[in-house]
Design an enzyme around this catalytic site. Structure first.
Site, short mmCIF file in Angstrom:
data_model
loop_
_atom_site.label_atom_id
_atom_site.label_comp_id
_atom_site.label_asym_id
_atom_site.label_seq_id
_atom_site.Cartn_x
_atom_site.Cartn_y
_atom_site.Cartn_z
N GLU A 251 60.33 -30.03 -7.13
CA GLU A 251 61.09 -29.89 -5.89
C GLU A 251 60.77 -31.01 -4.91
OE1 GLU A 251 61.85 -25.16 -5.34
OE2 GLU A 251 59.76 -25.78 -5.55
N GLU B 5 59.38 -21.42 -12.58
CA GLU B 5 59.08 -20.24 -11.76
C GLU B 5 59.46 -18.93 -12.44
OE1 GLU B 5 59.35 -23.66 -8.86
OE2 GLU B 5 60.47 -23.01 -10.64
N ALA C 59 53.00 -25.20 -7.16
CA ALA C 59 52.32 -24.54 -6.06
C ALA C 59 50.96 -24.02 -6.50
CB ALA C 59 53.18 -23.40 -5.52
N GLY D 238 56.97 -26.71 -7.56
CA GLY D 238 56.99 -27.40 -6.27
C GLY D 238 56.88 -28.90 -6.40
#
Length: 259
Positions: free
Chosen positions: A111, A131, A63, A108
């Protein structure tokens, strides 16, 4: 066509291409354009399968932390809903999907790769959910999809430590499905996707729905889902074509229309 994500279609295969140099950081704009491309790939009849690709250098390094760092709880709650909706749209594409992973697929980006049906990794790929090193947890599906894919113990290890795994370890734990040289990972993914052009698209959709929905329920309910989808295909032209072709000409010679 978006500024940071675009859908390119060639000979029945769609490529969802992330293009936000240098690291394809997932900003609010990128996530919105990703959702739009996934929805377009879902709707287009000329797309039989989809490759998700970040380019030759990197898949997606996570992200956009600079964009997120100062968000309040209410603002982040809204942003998290939009982020999950974006990746959920990729997971919901009712066609075979494959990630072509080069370089980093972290946070992300990992993911996003988890949202496709299979993952091809370049031999230089690094994957992970780091994270925890930011004092947070994965928020775009990592705690759920990673655990379902590699099992809870391996998923917790990756998320507890935030460590990156190379392509070899990723293959060993089931996080990726194939390792290929970095220069050919996209072509390998395209070749995999091309085999579904002209295939029985409604049956492919049924397989994906049965597996994905079945993973969320108990075995008895999963078998009911399978039974209904199996029977429903007997209302299609493809079923009649496929079985008639099998009886008359043997297996593998049918020409399907997706009807």
């Amino acid at each position: 066509m978006g500024e940071l994500v675009r859908l390119e279609v060639t000979d029945g295969v769609g490529t969802i291409r992330l293009d936000r140099p240098k690291m394809n950081a997932i900003s609010a704009q990128l996530q919105d354009e990703l959702r739009e491309c996934a929805e377009e790939a879902t709707a287009r009849d000329d797309v039989a399968a989809v490759v998700v690709y970040g380019g030759e250098r990197v898949f997606a390094a996570g992200a956009d932390i600079k964009e997120m760092a100062d968000l309040s709880f209410p603002a982040m709650n809204v942003r998290a809903q939009a982020l999950q909706a974006s990746l959920n749209a990729v997971a919901a594409i009712p066609k075979p999907t494959v990630s072509a992973i080069t370089g980093y697929a972290l946070g992300g980006g990992c993911e996003l790769a988890l949202c496709t049906d299979v993952r091809f990794a370049a031999d230089n790929a690094k994957l992970g959910q780091p994270e925890i090193l930011l004092g947070i947890i994965p928020g775009a599906g990592g705690t759920q999809r990673l655990s379902r894919l590699v099992g809870p113990a391996k998923a917790k290890d990756l998320m507890f430590t935030g460590r990156q795994v190379d392509a070899t370890e990723a293959l060993a734990i089931g996080l990726v499905d194939r390792i290929v040289p970095a220069e050919s990972v996209y072509e390998e993914a395209l070749e995999w996707a091309r085999q579904f052009v002209g295939a029985a698209s409604l049956a492919l959709r049924g397989i994906k729905e049965a597996v994905d929905r079945g993973l969320e329920v108990d075995l008895v309910t999963g078998l009911e889902i399978e039974r209904h989808l199996f029977a429903a295909l007997f209302a299609t032209e493809d079923q009649a074509t496929g079985m008639r072709s099998f009886v008359e000409n043997g297996p593998g010679k049918a020409t399907f229309e997706g009807k």
